[in-house]
Design an enzyme around this catalytic site. Structure first.
Site, PDB file in Angstrom:
ATOM      1  N   SER A 173      58.826 -13.606  15.441  1.00  0.00           N
ATOM      2  CA  SER A 173      58.780 -15.056  15.614  1.00  0.00           C
ATOM      3  C   SER A 173      58.620 -15.424  17.086  1.00  0.00           C
ATOM      4  O   SER A 173      59.414 -15.015  17.931  1.00  0.00           O
ATOM      5  CB  SER A 173      60.069 -15.691  15.068  1.00  0.00           C
TER       6      SER A 173
ATOM      7  N   THR B 121      58.037  -6.765   7.330  1.00  0.00           N
ATOM      8  CA  THR B 121      58.878  -6.881   6.139  1.00  0.00           C
ATOM      9  C   THR B 121      60.334  -6.785   6.570  1.00  0.00           C
ATOM     10  O   THR B 121      60.719  -5.862   7.281  1.00  0.00           O
ATOM     11  CB  THR B 121      58.560  -5.765   5.134  1.00  0.00           C
TER      12      THR B 121
ATOM     13  N   GLU C 174      74.433 -15.569  10.844  1.00  0.00           N
ATOM     14  CA  GLU C 174      75.753 -14.990  11.042  1.00  0.00           C
ATOM     15  C   GLU C 174      76.810 -16.102  11.110  1.00  0.00           C
ATOM     16  O   GLU C 174      76.537 -17.211  11.568  1.00  0.00           O
ATOM     17  CB  GLU C 174      75.783 -14.173  12.345  1.00  0.00           C
TER      18      GLU C 174
ATOM     19  N   SER D  18      66.136  -7.978  12.284  1.00  0.00           N
ATOM     20  CA  SER D  18      65.019  -7.022  12.254  1.00  0.00           C
ATOM     21  C   SER D  18      65.217  -5.950  13.317  1.00  0.00           C
ATOM     22  O   SER D  18      66.285  -5.829  13.905  1.00  0.00           O
ATOM     23  CB  SER D  18      63.690  -7.760  12.479  1.00  0.00           C
TER      24      SER D  18
ATOM     25  N   ASN E 275      67.725 -19.328  20.196  1.00  0.00           N
ATOM     26  CA  ASN E 275      68.873 -20.221  20.032  1.00  0.00           C
ATOM     27  C   ASN E 275      70.140 -19.469  20.422  1.00  0.00           C
ATOM     28  O   ASN E 275      70.159 -18.239  20.440  1.00  0.00           O
ATOM     29  CB  ASN E 275      68.991 -20.687  18.573  1.00  0.00           C
TER      30      ASN E 275
END
EC number: 2.4.2.1
Length: 282
Positions: free
Chosen positions: A46, A104, A204, A223, A246
């Site tokens: 991302s 994935t 989390e 990941s 973030n």
């Protein structure tokens, strides 16, 4: 009346050798791109997608779901094509980079083999270097959204391993000190940190983030660690780079959302993509 049972995807069949599926995927890539072998591979998470355009000339694009063992990406913000890119290095030499456009995640329920299939495919194409990127939550309040961080180590909190059988791989230097030094030559200000992978897909809890911090983590995400383990097993030299999108739960004053991750990635995209391209060209 009898019905024919659906065919089992190769990676889901315990009797299937996942490395043979990776070999088939590599052969498909070679045929589809006209490039017999690749020197390096990148997994763009991302926020990192723009790096592909800055690496060099795109020789060919292959729809990822057409490659054996792969499926369409399940996460917004991830690419759906695999690219072969001709990279001109700073010393004038030429390398071929494979940009894997479909990551994935473990939380998709497709199994660990599917999670690391891209890494094994990269190795089967001849790649010797792997750059893993991701968007993640940060525990260090000095690292605001948009901060790239080199991975110095990781904590695998998934309770899973991509390795099967008596496969004892040394992970002392899972993230290459040589490649981190090279990255610091490109940008001496790059911080380093320890990345903790949670299974996801939920974010989390504040307590889990505190636990990760006590264990030594600076970053949390969903990941990378399983891919890094598989890469070291394949003999690949690994560079890991996280984009802090973030502050992690309990540190951030606002609730977390995937839209926030994508927005932060888009805002930082041009800068981090240029950084990654510069590193890859070294």
């Amino acid at each position: 009346t009898t019905t024919t049972p659906p065919s089992t995807p190769p990676l889901d069949d315990p009797a299937t050798d996942p490395f043979l599926v990776a070999r088939a995927a590599a052969d498909h890539i070679a045929q589809a791109t006209g490039v017999e072998g690749h020197d390096m591979a990148l997994v763009l998470g991302s926020g990192w997608g723009g790096a592909a355009e800055l690496l060099g000339e795109v020789v060919a694009e292959v729809p990822t779901h057409e490659i054996p063992g792969f499926s369409a990406p399940a996460v917004a913000g991830h690419l759906s094509v695999t690219r072969s890119i001709r990279v001109e290095r700073a010393d004038g030499s030429v390398r071929h980079a494979l940009v894997l456009g479909s990551r994935t995640h473990l939380y998709e329920g497709k199994g660990v083999r599917a999670v690391v299939h891209g890494v094994r495919t990269a190795a089967a194409t001849g790649a010797e270097t792997l750059i893993l990127t991701n968007g993640c939550g940060g525990l260090n309040q000095e690292w605001g959204a948009g901060t790239p961080v080199l991975l110095s180590d990781h904590i695998n909190l998934t309770a899973r391993s991509p390795l099967e059988g008596p496969t004892f791989v040394d992970l002392t230097d899972v993230y290459s000190p040589r490649l981190r030094e090279l990255a610091h030559r490109v940008d001496p200000t790059l911080p380093e940190g320890v990345y903790a992978q949670f299974p996801g897909p939920h974010y989390e809890t504040p307590a889990e983030v505190r636990m990760a911090g006590i264990l030594g983590a600076d970053l949390v995400g969903m990941s990378t660690t399983l891919e890094a383990i598989a890469a070291r097993h394949c003999g690949l030299e690994v560079l890991g780079v996280s984009l802090v999108t973030n502050l992690a739960a309990g540190i951030s004053p606002t609730p977390l959302s995937h839209a926030e991750v994508i927005e932060a990635g888009q805002a930082a995209g041009p800068r981090i993509s240029a950084l990654l391209a510069d590193i890859a060209k070294r």
